[in-house]
Scaffold this motif. Structure first.
Motif, PDB file in Angstrom:
ATOM      1  N   SER A 195      -2.702   1.218   7.781  1.00  0.00           N
ATOM      2  CA  SER A 195      -1.324   0.542   8.092  1.00  0.00           C
ATOM      3  C   SER A 195      -1.095  -0.657   8.841  1.00  0.00           C
ATOM      4  O   SER A 195      -2.221  -0.771   9.719  1.00  0.00           O
ATOM      5  CB  SER A 195      -0.272   1.606   8.776  1.00  0.00           C
ATOM      6  N   ASN A 196      -0.026  -1.290   8.978  1.00  0.00           N
ATOM      7  CA  ASN A 196      -0.020  -2.568   9.930  1.00  0.00           C
ATOM      8  C   ASN A 196       0.455  -2.043  11.143  1.00  0.00           C
ATOM      9  O   ASN A 196       0.927  -2.996  12.214  1.00  0.00           O
ATOM     10  CB  ASN A 196       1.030  -3.696   9.275  1.00  0.00           C
ATOM     11  N   ASP A 220      -5.587  -4.135   6.908  1.00  0.00           N
ATOM     12  CA  ASP A 220      -4.611  -3.474   7.697  1.00  0.00           C
ATOM     13  C   ASP A 220      -3.230  -4.024   7.745  1.00  0.00           C
ATOM     14  O   ASP A 220      -2.812  -4.543   8.669  1.00  0.00           O
ATOM     15  CB  ASP A 220      -5.211  -3.475   9.431  1.00  0.00           C
ATOM     16  N   GLU A 221      -2.738  -4.076   6.662  1.00  0.00           N
ATOM     17  CA  GLU A 221      -1.330  -4.683   6.202  1.00  0.00           C
ATOM     18  C   GLU A 221      -0.549  -3.993   5.527  1.00  0.00           C
ATOM     19  O   GLU A 221       0.739  -4.248   5.363  1.00  0.00           O
ATOM     20  CB  GLU A 221      -1.806  -5.996   5.498  1.00  0.00           C
ATOM     21  N   VAL A 222      -0.915  -2.719   5.393  1.00  0.00           N
ATOM     22  CA  VAL A 222       0.067  -1.678   4.516  1.00  0.00           C
ATOM     23  C   VAL A 222       1.375  -1.336   5.451  1.00  0.00           C
ATOM     24  O   VAL A 222       0.995  -0.782   6.581  1.00  0.00           O
ATOM     25  CB  VAL A 222      -0.592  -0.393   4.156  1.00  0.00           C
ATOM     26  N   GLU A 223       2.603  -1.763   5.068  1.00  0.00           N
ATOM     27  CA  GLU A 223       3.759  -1.255   5.791  1.00  0.00           C
ATOM     28  C   GLU A 223       4.187   0.068   5.103  1.00  0.00           C
ATOM     29  O   GLU A 223       3.768   0.449   4.022  1.00  0.00           O
ATOM     30  CB  GLU A 223       5.007  -2.452   5.428  1.00  0.00           C
ATOM     31  N   ALA A 224       5.303   0.685   5.876  1.00  0.00           N
ATOM     32  CA  ALA A 224       5.956   1.848   5.387  1.00  0.00           C
ATOM     33  C   ALA A 224       6.559   1.356   3.938  1.00  0.00           C
ATOM     34  O   ALA A 224       7.033   0.426   3.807  1.00  0.00           O
ATOM     35  CB  ALA A 224       6.874   2.287   6.400  1.00  0.00           C
ATOM     36  N   PRO A 276       5.199   0.720   0.882  1.00  0.00           N
ATOM     37  CA  PRO A 276       4.328  -0.421   0.546  1.00  0.00           C
ATOM     38  C   PRO A 276       4.968  -1.314  -0.495  1.00  0.00           C
ATOM     39  O   PRO A 276       5.471  -0.816  -1.443  1.00  0.00           O
ATOM     40  CB  PRO A 276       2.909   0.159   0.123  1.00  0.00           C
ATOM     41  N   THR A 323       1.828  -7.075  -0.869  1.00  0.00           N
ATOM     42  CA  THR A 323       0.738  -6.259   0.159  1.00  0.00           C
ATOM     43  C   THR A 323      -0.320  -6.016  -0.644  1.00  0.00           C
ATOM     44  O   THR A 323      -1.524  -6.220  -0.551  1.00  0.00           O
ATOM     45  CB  THR A 323       1.367  -5.487   0.872  1.00  0.00           C
ATOM     46  N   GLY A 339      -4.679   7.106   6.384  1.00  0.00           N
ATOM     47  CA  GLY A 339      -3.245   6.997   6.968  1.00  0.00           C
ATOM     48  C   GLY A 339      -2.520   8.007   6.260  1.00  0.00           C
ATOM     49  O   GLY A 339      -2.882   8.847   5.478  1.00  0.00           O
ATOM     50  N   SER A 361       1.909   6.050   2.525  1.00  0.00           N
ATOM     51  CA  SER A 361       2.134   4.612   2.154  1.00  0.00           C
ATOM     52  C   SER A 361       0.675   3.985   2.111  1.00  0.00           C
ATOM     53  O   SER A 361       0.472   3.308   1.018  1.00  0.00           O
ATOM     54  CB  SER A 361       2.815   3.929   3.471  1.00  0.00           C
ATOM     55  N   CYS A 362      -0.326   4.415   2.870  1.00  0.00           N
ATOM     56  CA  CYS A 362      -1.721   3.795   2.699  1.00  0.00           C
ATOM     57  C   CYS A 362      -2.378   4.340   1.498  1.00  0.00           C
ATOM     58  O   CYS A 362      -2.938   3.680   0.690  1.00  0.00           O
ATOM     59  CB  CYS A 362      -2.416   4.179   3.892  1.00  0.00           C
TER      60      CYS A 362
END
Length: 389
Positions: free
Chosen positions: A36-37, A65-69, A71, A75, A95, A98-99
């Protein structure tokens, strides 16, 4: 009650199982690690431990390391390009859901040209077949919520169209899942609750679904029992590894449940909420909707006996009527400290409900086919209104 069971993911389940990753037959020599980010897997040491295990196995690693809730499509497009640019031959999702969901979409775009939405079958997706085999995935879950570590779909949000819908393929089952409750000990209480209820509703919906069968019923009822019994303790005492492990087991069963049966339209309705309100945690949205949604099913006598059976599994052994399920659900929500959740706290307004109902029917319409009671657009709006605070 016939069923088909296909869950090809090898699972390492239990405390300390991350320590055995290096000894597994891994699907490549260079991995894109997807996190995640946020900071949690870094500050808690989970990323370092995962990298160490992979390096012990002779695997080279690159970090994304850019994944947001919830996603987003851009991204995962960047993730796919990162996998290509670095010649990665497999992915490691470290994670929460989301990951892992993002990893499934990244696996597709890393090996196939065009846009992710070319390979989405719902809503505005073009529904193209996935021509090239996606990259293999190793899923290391740090939460107990989605069951995504053992199913074949990943839900992605398209901000341009406000669609939140899955990319799906049998090739997207992770080849290996590590479900180690030690990695869940640092999840804050409210997120432990949100994630645990997501896992619970996967199993509840699967049990109520028209697609339910002998195998799915066995899986769902055990998961409902385990999560209901142990989630409050996991929320209030996150270091209790017995509670964490039992909730993680219920979550793992939820992934299998989705392969055997299927979610219902409660999930479609929630995805519509968070498609328009990115900051809304999926599990929190499900909790907000749950009492109104299941009350609608009970009022229409969708399957009275199943609601009674679930109430008995959820702590009311002498349950005798469907409404007892709502009591058990309300008790669990209260005991987990999430009974004050409000849609209005996330900026959701009642005038959005008509477009959200349409969105649910279009972007996640396939889940409505699993309902025992057919929901119209007006019914969906009524459920939103009844759940609103």
């Amino acid at each position: 009650m016939p069923f088909q069971m296909f869950v090809p993911t090898k699972a390492l389940f239990g405390q300390g199982q991350l320590n055995n990753l290096h000894a597994q037959a891994l699907p490549g020599k260079k991995a894109l690690i997807i996190v995640s980010n946020g900071k949690s897997v870094k500050v808690n040491g989970y990323l370092d431990r995962t990298e160490k295990e992979l390096h012990l196995a002779g695997v080279e690693t690159v970090l994304f390391d850019e994944v947001e809730a919830n996603p987003l499509k851009p991204t995962v497009m960047r993730g796919g390009q990162a996998a290509r640019d670095n010649a990665c031959d497999f992915l490691v999702a470290l994670g929460g859901g989301s990951c892992i969901d993002a990893a499934k979409a990244i696996a597709v775009v890393a090996t196939n040209d065009g846009d992710l939405w070319d390979y989405i079958s719902q809503g505005t997706g073009k529904g193209k077949p996935i021509a090239n085999k996606p990259l293999p995935i190793v899923a290391i879950t740090t939460t107990a919520g989605t069951g995504s570590e053992t199913d074949m779909g990943g839900v992605i949000t398209n901000e341009e169209t406000n669609e939140k819908t899955p990319v799906k393929s049998p090739d997207l089952f992770p080849v290996l899942a590590v479900i180690d409750p030690e990695l869940m000990a640092t999840v804050p209480p409210k997120f432990t609750a949100y994630q645990g209820f997501d896992a619970l509703f996967h199993n509840i919906e699967g049990y109520l679904s028209k697609k339910a069968n002998l195998m799915s019923e066995m899986v769902a009822l055990e998961a409902i029992k385990q999560i209901s019994a142990y989630l409050p303790e996991a929320v209030h005492n996150g270091s209790n590894m017995t509670a964490r492990e039992r909730v993680a087991f219920g979550n793992y069963l939820g992934g299998i449940e989705m392969c055997l049966s299927g979610n219902m339209s409660e999930h479609s309705l929630e995805h519509a909420l968070s498609a328009y309100h990115q900051e809304l945690p999926h599990g929190a949205g499900l909790i907000m909707l749950s009492k109104a949604y299941f009350a609608f099913m009970i009022d229409h006598h969708a399957c009275d006996d199943r609601f009674i059976c679930m109430a008995q599994k959820m702590g009311i052994p002498d349950a005798s009527e469907p409404a007892d399920f709502l009591k058990a659900l309300e008790n669990l929500i209260e005991h987990c400290g999430v009974n004050e959740l409000k849609m209005s706290d996330y900026g959701i307004q009642p005038d959005e409900f008509p477009k959200m109902a349409e969105n649910a029917k279009n972007a996640m319409g396939m889940l409505f086919a699993n309902d025992r009671i057919a929901l119209s657009i007006d019914d969906c709006i009524a459920i939103f209104k009844a759940a609103y605070r």
